[in-house]
Design a protein around this motif. Structure first.
Motif, PDB file in Angstrom:
ATOM      1  N   ASP A 187      -1.225   0.895  -0.739  1.00  0.00           N
ATOM      2  CA  ASP A 187      -1.539   2.238  -0.236  1.00  0.00           C
ATOM      3  C   ASP A 187      -0.263   3.035   0.012  1.00  0.00           C
ATOM      4  O   ASP A 187      -0.176   4.230  -0.342  1.00  0.00           O
ATOM      5  CB  ASP A 187      -2.356   2.138   1.058  1.00  0.00           C
ATOM      6  CG  ASP A 187      -3.755   1.584   0.820  1.00  0.00           C
ATOM      7  OD1 ASP A 187      -4.217   1.597  -0.334  1.00  0.00           O
ATOM      8  OD2 ASP A 187      -4.375   1.118   1.806  1.00  0.00           O
ATOM      9  N   TYR A 188       0.727   2.388   0.629  1.00  0.00           N
ATOM     10  CA  TYR A 188       1.982   3.096   0.906  1.00  0.00           C
ATOM     11  C   TYR A 188       2.772   3.364  -0.373  1.00  0.00           C
ATOM     12  O   TYR A 188       3.503   4.363  -0.465  1.00  0.00           O
ATOM     13  CB  TYR A 188       2.832   2.301   1.903  1.00  0.00           C
ATOM     14  CG  TYR A 188       2.465   2.576   3.345  1.00  0.00           C
ATOM     15  CD1 TYR A 188       2.853   3.751   3.978  1.00  0.00           C
ATOM     16  CD2 TYR A 188       1.713   1.656   4.071  1.00  0.00           C
ATOM     17  CE1 TYR A 188       2.508   4.004   5.301  1.00  0.00           C
ATOM     18  CE2 TYR A 188       1.354   1.902   5.389  1.00  0.00           C
ATOM     19  CZ  TYR A 188       1.751   3.075   6.001  1.00  0.00           C
ATOM     20  OH  TYR A 188       1.402   3.344   7.300  1.00  0.00           O
ATOM     21  N   PHE A 189       2.649   2.491  -1.372  1.00  0.00           N
ATOM     22  CA  PHE A 189       3.323   2.743  -2.662  1.00  0.00           C
ATOM     23  C   PHE A 189       2.787   4.032  -3.292  1.00  0.00           C
ATOM     24  O   PHE A 189       3.558   4.843  -3.818  1.00  0.00           O
ATOM     25  CB  PHE A 189       3.114   1.566  -3.608  1.00  0.00           C
ATOM     26  CG  PHE A 189       3.745   1.766  -4.957  1.00  0.00           C
ATOM     27  CD1 PHE A 189       5.109   1.596  -5.141  1.00  0.00           C
ATOM     28  CD2 PHE A 189       2.967   2.153  -6.050  1.00  0.00           C
ATOM     29  CE1 PHE A 189       5.697   1.809  -6.387  1.00  0.00           C
ATOM     30  CE2 PHE A 189       3.541   2.366  -7.296  1.00  0.00           C
ATOM     31  CZ  PHE A 189       4.910   2.196  -7.464  1.00  0.00           C
ATOM     32  N   GLN A 190       1.480   4.217  -3.202  1.00  0.00           N
ATOM     33  CA  GLN A 190       0.882   5.408  -3.798  1.00  0.00           C
ATOM     34  C   GLN A 190       1.339   6.694  -3.102  1.00  0.00           C
ATOM     35  O   GLN A 190       1.296   7.780  -3.680  1.00  0.00           O
ATOM     36  CB  GLN A 190      -0.646   5.304  -3.757  1.00  0.00           C
ATOM     37  CG  GLN A 190      -1.217   4.205  -4.627  1.00  0.00           C
ATOM     38  CD  GLN A 190      -0.796   4.336  -6.087  1.00  0.00           C
ATOM     39  OE1 GLN A 190      -0.704   5.455  -6.629  1.00  0.00           O
ATOM     40  NE2 GLN A 190      -0.525   3.204  -6.726  1.00  0.00           N
ATOM     41  N   LYS A 191       1.802   6.577  -1.840  1.00  0.00           N
ATOM     42  CA  LYS A 191       2.276   7.748  -1.099  1.00  0.00           C
ATOM     43  C   LYS A 191       3.724   8.112  -1.433  1.00  0.00           C
ATOM     44  O   LYS A 191       4.215   9.166  -1.007  1.00  0.00           O
ATOM     45  CB  LYS A 191       2.146   7.493   0.406  1.00  0.00           C
ATOM     46  CG  LYS A 191       0.709   7.338   0.880  1.00  0.00           C
ATOM     47  CD  LYS A 191       0.649   7.007   2.363  1.00  0.00           C
ATOM     48  CE  LYS A 191      -0.792   6.798   2.817  1.00  0.00           C
ATOM     49  NZ  LYS A 191      -0.868   6.433   4.260  1.00  0.00           N
ATOM     50  N   LYS A 192       4.414   7.232  -2.174  1.00  0.00           N
ATOM     51  CA  LYS A 192       5.795   7.514  -2.567  1.00  0.00           C
ATOM     52  C   LYS A 192       5.828   8.629  -3.620  1.00  0.00           C
ATOM     53  O   LYS A 192       4.832   8.904  -4.304  1.00  0.00           O
ATOM     54  CB  LYS A 192       6.451   6.251  -3.126  1.00  0.00           C
ATOM     55  CG  LYS A 192       6.768   5.203  -2.062  1.00  0.00           C
ATOM     56  CD  LYS A 192       8.009   5.573  -1.284  1.00  0.00           C
ATOM     57  CE  LYS A 192       8.499   4.461  -0.402  1.00  0.00           C
ATOM     58  NZ  LYS A 192       9.745   4.809   0.317  1.00  0.00           N
TER      59      LYS A 192
ATOM     60  N   ILE B 261       8.839  10.124  -8.908  1.00  0.00           N
ATOM     61  CA  ILE B 261      10.053   9.591  -9.544  1.00  0.00           C
ATOM     62  C   ILE B 261      10.267   8.142  -9.121  1.00  0.00           C
ATOM     63  O   ILE B 261      10.536   7.270  -9.959  1.00  0.00           O
ATOM     64  CB  ILE B 261      11.280  10.462  -9.178  1.00  0.00           C
ATOM     65  CG1 ILE B 261      11.118  11.861  -9.760  1.00  0.00           C
ATOM     66  CG2 ILE B 261      12.565   9.801  -9.666  1.00  0.00           C
ATOM     67  CD1 ILE B 261      12.236  12.821  -9.383  1.00  0.00           C
ATOM     68  N   PHE B 262      10.161   7.897  -7.839  1.00  0.00           N
ATOM     69  CA  PHE B 262      10.326   6.527  -7.337  1.00  0.00           C
ATOM     70  C   PHE B 262       9.290   5.602  -7.957  1.00  0.00           C
ATOM     71  O   PHE B 262       9.619   4.508  -8.446  1.00  0.00           O
ATOM     72  CB  PHE B 262      10.193   6.523  -5.811  1.00  0.00           C
ATOM     73  CG  PHE B 262      10.287   5.152  -5.186  1.00  0.00           C
ATOM     74  CD1 PHE B 262      11.513   4.614  -4.833  1.00  0.00           C
ATOM     75  CD2 PHE B 262       9.145   4.391  -4.951  1.00  0.00           C
ATOM     76  CE1 PHE B 262      11.604   3.354  -4.268  1.00  0.00           C
ATOM     77  CE2 PHE B 262       9.225   3.133  -4.383  1.00  0.00           C
ATOM     78  CZ  PHE B 262      10.461   2.615  -4.043  1.00  0.00           C
TER      79      PHE B 262
ATOM     80  N   CYS C 112      10.068   2.423 -10.598  1.00  0.00           N
ATOM     81  CA  CYS C 112       9.684   1.059 -10.186  1.00  0.00           C
ATOM     82  C   CYS C 112       8.736   0.418 -11.202  1.00  0.00           C
ATOM     83  O   CYS C 112       8.894  -0.753 -11.559  1.00  0.00           O
ATOM     84  CB  CYS C 112       9.022   1.101  -8.808  1.00  0.00           C
ATOM     85  SG  CYS C 112      10.165   1.468  -7.457  1.00  0.00           S
ATOM     86  N   VAL C 113       7.753   1.171 -11.658  1.00  0.00           N
ATOM     87  CA  VAL C 113       6.792   0.629 -12.626  1.00  0.00           C
ATOM     88  C   VAL C 113       7.505   0.278 -13.928  1.00  0.00           C
ATOM     89  O   VAL C 113       7.253  -0.776 -14.537  1.00  0.00           O
ATOM     90  CB  VAL C 113       5.648   1.636 -12.875  1.00  0.00           C
ATOM     91  CG1 VAL C 113       4.774   1.165 -14.039  1.00  0.00           C
ATOM     92  CG2 VAL C 113       4.802   1.799 -11.612  1.00  0.00           C
ATOM     93  N   SER C 114       8.425   1.132 -14.353  1.00  0.00           N
ATOM     94  CA  SER C 114       9.158   0.883 -15.593  1.00  0.00           C
ATOM     95  C   SER C 114       9.998  -0.390 -15.501  1.00  0.00           C
ATOM     96  O   SER C 114       9.984  -1.218 -16.424  1.00  0.00           O
ATOM     97  CB  SER C 114      10.051   2.080 -15.912  1.00  0.00           C
ATOM     98  OG  SER C 114      10.842   1.833 -17.047  1.00  0.00           O
ATOM     99  N   ARG C 115      10.724  -0.571 -14.421  1.00  0.00           N
ATOM    100  CA  ARG C 115      11.578  -1.748 -14.270  1.00  0.00           C
ATOM    101  C   ARG C 115      10.723  -3.007 -14.044  1.00  0.00           C
ATOM    102  O   ARG C 115      11.106  -4.102 -14.448  1.00  0.00           O
ATOM    103  CB  ARG C 115      12.558  -1.546 -13.119  1.00  0.00           C
ATOM    104  CG  ARG C 115      13.593  -0.442 -13.405  1.00  0.00           C
ATOM    105  CD  ARG C 115      14.543  -0.219 -12.254  1.00  0.00           C
ATOM    106  NE  ARG C 115      15.490  -1.310 -12.111  1.00  0.00           N
ATOM    107  CZ  ARG C 115      16.644  -1.415 -12.775  1.00  0.00           C
ATOM    108  NH1 ARG C 115      16.992  -0.490 -13.651  1.00  0.00           N
ATOM    109  NH2 ARG C 115      17.449  -2.433 -12.579  1.00  0.00           N
ATOM    110  N   ARG C 116       9.582  -2.835 -13.396  1.00  0.00           N
ATOM    111  CA  ARG C 116       8.693  -3.986 -13.209  1.00  0.00           C
ATOM    112  C   ARG C 116       8.240  -4.569 -14.546  1.00  0.00           C
ATOM    113  O   ARG C 116       8.168  -5.798 -14.723  1.00  0.00           O
ATOM    114  CB  ARG C 116       7.471  -3.551 -12.378  1.00  0.00           C
ATOM    115  CG  ARG C 116       6.520  -4.684 -11.922  1.00  0.00           C
ATOM    116  CD  ARG C 116       5.412  -4.993 -12.930  1.00  0.00           C
ATOM    117  NE  ARG C 116       4.679  -3.829 -13.352  1.00  0.00           N
ATOM    118  CZ  ARG C 116       3.564  -3.399 -12.771  1.00  0.00           C
ATOM    119  NH1 ARG C 116       3.053  -4.033 -11.739  1.00  0.00           N
ATOM    120  NH2 ARG C 116       2.946  -2.320 -13.252  1.00  0.00           N
ATOM    121  N   GLU C 117       7.955  -3.708 -15.517  1.00  0.00           N
ATOM    122  CA  GLU C 117       7.464  -4.170 -16.809  1.00  0.00           C
ATOM    123  C   GLU C 117       8.504  -5.018 -17.539  1.00  0.00           C
ATOM    124  O   GLU C 117       8.166  -5.831 -18.387  1.00  0.00           O
ATOM    125  CB  GLU C 117       7.070  -2.976 -17.681  1.00  0.00           C
ATOM    126  CG  GLU C 117       5.892  -2.178 -17.133  1.00  0.00           C
ATOM    127  CD  GLU C 117       4.650  -3.020 -16.965  1.00  0.00           C
ATOM    128  OE1 GLU C 117       4.403  -3.877 -17.842  1.00  0.00           O
ATOM    129  OE2 GLU C 117       3.933  -2.842 -15.958  1.00  0.00           O
TER     130      GLU C 117
END
Length: 882
Positions: A594-599, A602-603, A607-612
């Motif tokens: 829930d808190y990730f979605q509030k970021k 750009i952030f 994060c999603v790109s580097r996670r992949e």
């Protein structure tokens, strides 16, 4: 004569007529002991409120598990007006009975040639009772069972003094006031005295019970023995659960002399969640730390557990603390009746309020100066509930205050959801398993009288019902209570439609403030972890989060953020190398998302790109994976599966010795602590011991063998039987064949344990032989032979263990060795002194005492000083004689 005594005498007359001497002596005994309980009940109800505080403390303590001699002593204390003990014959008869009982009935075997003399002796004492001029004993006394108050009349049963008749009883409330469901005695007209809770009648006088002991003080649960027939009865009396010596509106003094501040328990009847005994052991036995922390998420029973601990300590037979003070910083609570969050206005919120409240209880002053608390020479237990609610600066003040306290006089328990400081020992509370959830729910339904227990148990036999309840409550006692009250209103089938743990109030109460505790980088880490796990698997590699956050070159910043999450129990390391993290619960994972979605976008995009790029399959060797799985399964799997998981690791040829060691020790710990199966654990320790002995060939893996030996010997010694204590010594002696390395901490620990255990065993045998000689159970020649043998054992302990350990440690300073080694060495030397006393090696005793006093922590000094002073006195007396 009264109804009950007449019943016993009729049975005595019958047994006498048929010549049944064995039955006869039992009934003579029960008749006299009934009289003692009768007197106790009479005096208790008449006088226990009249006695002074000191006598009241003695009586309330003595009533819990009294011996026959103890009952006589209690009666004497309660006989304020000397109704019974002023009569010489009655006094002597009552005083003499306990010793007569021990001599004739309490030891050995009774054969026919001794029965008649026993009966004659008891009958003689009973005749002294009959001759006494005590109306409450020797008048015609009806026994009244007061059953109810209906309108203006008390109603019940009158058991007549002839022992044969009973009839309805009615008494107007203006004549006398009675407690319903109680037994009374009646002399003449309108004169009554209460005998409950010491005498009970059921079945229209056919079942007669007399007091034996209080089995559970907190419940006022009394155990009764049946007269005339074999039988036992248990009954709870609220009045016995509330025996307090004084109460002044601020504090209360309980039956064992402990003083508590007045607070409200947050439970009606405590149901254990598994850590209570560990906390009590810490408070009573631990001498290493002033403070302990009980950590756990909201609703798992932290506060209820420590409050129940306080109740147990305040009502135990032995007083362990002079004062127990419970103070809470809790500013809100979850109402499990309604599912709402309520504000609390009377909590403490600052260090000054904590000190002021404590001083008010201890010294009746509202001072904010902590020094008097620090200097207090009695024993205080202070509980600080919901520690995370304090502001950071207030926490710092409290932490400094705790560090100033003395372990000999103070114990502190902190409860918290967020263990962001580490003080002392830590106890973790966890959610219940699926089976434990069902058992807990059943107990709540029964305690709160919320439904038909039989119907509930039938429903809980269905696996899908049990699983659904577990999903709804997540195994949290708080939610289980709420679910139980829904069951009471809706029934279990409709209650399954309410998903309690996912309500907005529940999630807010449990986890709503977690994010607020974190620093900016820790908040970033908090949200990023949600990208690496899912609801079915909360584990992954920690370095992946470091890569996603682009902190690979800022190691200190990343590690600091990790430390925050670990300290706040948001994540934990899932392996010994700290490569893997695990999120504590699905609810925390949900909040992270829930808190990730509030970021900002750009952030999130970065994060999603580097996670992949990095979120591939996990890499972990088989042995460590198996060990991780076995440890995790201790909560999730049944006992058979857990044991098999550990055995698989231990028996694998490829498992390294350190992994096998962890598996065996964790298996033993699980069986003893989680399952209470000490004998099974000891069997596994025996079975696998060869793995670690064999591993030391060529001097390799000596440390693993030492750690194993320590656990193996400790568990055997702690289990308590003489044979197992001797086995503990044998285990240590086997290790000692390779020689102790006194420069190694673990070897010092083992050497200290061996010296302590051997010394305790021989001193116990020494004292036992002394007692046998006193009671002439051994001849003079046999005594001398055995004593010489024991003295030789003492000499061997001196020659082979004691002097070597002392010579080795005396060359060191005790602060140079580990705390475990220091503790065991000191304990060993203290026990060794008793051996040296038997060998009259007084100079060596004084040398040891001097060393400890100079180099050991202060809390060990007094016991060695006492030994030294005693020895000096003996030497002085010896010089005077010479």
């Amino acid at each position: 004569m009264d109804y009950i005594r007449k019943q016993i005498e009729q049975r005595i007359d019958f047994l006498s007529s048929i010549g049944d001497k064995t039955g006869l002596i039992s009934h003579h005994q029960s008749r006299f002991e009934y009289i003692l309980i009768y007197i106790l009940g009479y005096l208790w109800n008449k006088n226990q409120r009249r006695i002074d505080e000191e006598d009241k403390e003695y009586i309330f303590q003595g009533i819990i598990k009294p011996t026959i001699g103890g009952i006589v002593s209690l009666c004497r204390k309660l006989d304020v007006d000397k109704e019974f003990f002023k009569d010489g014959k009655l006094n002597k008869a009552i005083e003499k009975y306990p010793s007569l009982r021990n001599e004739l009935l309490g030891h050995g075997y009774s054969f026919e040639d001794s029965i008649e003399s026993s009966i004659t002796a008891i009958q003689s004492l009973y005749e002294s009772v009959l001759s006494a001029n005590v109306p409450a004993l020797n008048s015609d006394i009806d026994i009244i069972h007061v059953m109810s108050l209906e309108g203006d009349y008390y109603k019940g049963i009158n058991y007549k003094s002839d022992g044969n008749t009973y009839l309805p009883w009615n008494c107007h409330k203006n004549i006398c006031t009675f407690m319903t469901n109680s037994i009374y005695g009646s002399i003449g007209l309108n004169e009554y005295f209460r005998l409950s809770p010491f005498i009970e009648l059921f079945g229209y006088g056919k079942e007669i019970y007399i007091f034996n002991c209080i089995e559970e003080k907190l419940l006022g649960k009394v155990k009764y023995n049946r007269l005339l027939e074999t039988g036992v009865l248990n009954k709870e009396w609220k009045e016995l659960a509330e025996l307090n010596i004084i109460e002044d509106g601020i504090k209360v003094k309980t039956s064992n002399g402990t003083i508590l501040n007045i607070y409200k328990n947050n439970y009606k009847k405590y149901i254990d969640i598994g850590i209570k005994k560990k906390v009590i052991d810490f408070l009573i036995k631990n001498k290493a730390s002033v403070c302990a922390t009980i950590w756990g998420h909201g609703g798992v029973g932290k506060t209820a557990t420590i409050q129940s601990v306080c109740d147990d300590l305040a009502n135990s037979e032995r007083k362990n603390f002079d004062y127990i003070i419970f103070l809470s910083a809790k500013d809100r609570r979850y109402n499990f009746y309604t599912g709402s969050i309520e504000q609390i206005n009377d909590s403490i919120s600052t260090f000054e309020e904590l000190i002021r409240s404590t001083n008010k209880v201890l010294f009746n002053t509202e001072s904010v100066d902590p020094q008097k608390i620090i200097d207090y020479q009695g024993k205080i237990l202070l509980i600080i509930d919901d520690f995370e609610t304090f502001a950071r600066e207030e926490k710092d003040k409290i932490e400094k205050f705790i560090l100033d306290l003395n372990i000999n006089h103070h114990k502190i328990i902190i409860t918290t959801r967020a263990a962001n400081i580490k003080l002392g020992q830590e106890f973790q509370t966890s959610e219940l398993t699926e089976l434990e959830t069902s058992q807990f729910l059943t107990q709540v339904i029964e305690d709160e009288n919320l439904g038909n227990k039989i119907i509930l148990q039938r429903e809980l036999q269905k696996e899908e019902i049990r699983h659904k309840i577990y999903e709804i409550t997540n195994g949290r006692p708080l939610f289980i209570f709420q679910f139980a009250f829904i069951v009471g209103q809706k029934g279990i089938k409709d209650a399954l439609n309410f998903n309690i743990k996912e309500s907005s109030n529940a999630i807010n109460f449990l986890y709503g403030r977690i994010y607020d505790y974190l620093s900016p980088k820790a908040k970033d880490l908090f949200v990023v972890l949600s990208l690496l796990v899912d609801g079915n698997d909360l584990v992954n590699v920690l370095q992946k989060a470091q890569y996603i956050l682009n902190l690979e070159n800022e190691i200190e910043i990343f590690n600091s953020a990790v430390d925050e999450l670990v300290k706040l129990k948001i994540i934990k390391f899932a392996d010994e190398e700290n490569r893997f993290f695990e999120i504590y619960s699905k609810e925390i994972f949900q909040i992270m998302g829930d808190y990730f979605q509030k970021k900002d976008n750009i952030f999130k995009g970065n994060c999603v790109s580097r996670r992949e790029q990095v979120n591939k399959d996990k890499t972990l060797d088989i042995e460590h994976s198996l060990l991780l799985s076995a440890n995790s399964n201790r909560i999730a799997k049944n006992e058979i599966e857990v044991i098999e998981n550990y055995k698989q690791i231990i028996n694998r040829a490829n498992s390294p010795i350190d992994v096998k060691l962890s598996a065996v020790l964790n298996l033993s710990s699980y069986l003893i602590i989680d399952r209470g199966k000490k004998e099974t654990a000891l069997k596994y320790l025996d079975d696998y011991s060869h793995l670690f002995k064999d591993a030391t060939k060529g001097k390799k893996n000596r440390e693993e063998y030492a750690i194993y030996t320590k656990m193996w010997a400790t568990y055997n010694w702690a289990n308590g039987t003489k044979g197992q204590k001797e086995k503990a010594v044998e285990i240590l002696l086997e290790y000692a064949k390779g020689g102790f390395n006194y420069n190694n901490n673990i070897d010092l620990e083992l050497a200290g344990m061996l010296l302590q255990y051997k010394s305790i065993l021989i001193i116990s045998e020494w004292q036992d032989l002394k007692e046998r000689k006193r009671y002439e159970e051994v001849s003079d020649n046999e005594f001398k032979r055995l004593r010489d043998k024991q003295r030789q054992v003492c000499k061997e302990i001196h020659d082979k263990q004691g002097i070597f350990l002392y010579n080795a440690i005396s060359k060191k300073k005790l602060n140079e060795v580990s705390s475990g080694a220091r503790q065991n060495v000191i304990a060993g030397l203290y026990s060794f002194i008793d051996v040296l006393i038997r060998l009259t090696k007084f100079d060596l005793i004084l040398e040891i005492c001097t060393y400890i006093i100079y180099f050991a922590p202060k809390n060990f000094h007094s016991q060695f000083q006492h030994k030294a002073e005693w020895v000096k006195q003996i030497k002085k007396q010896k010089r005077v004689k010479e």
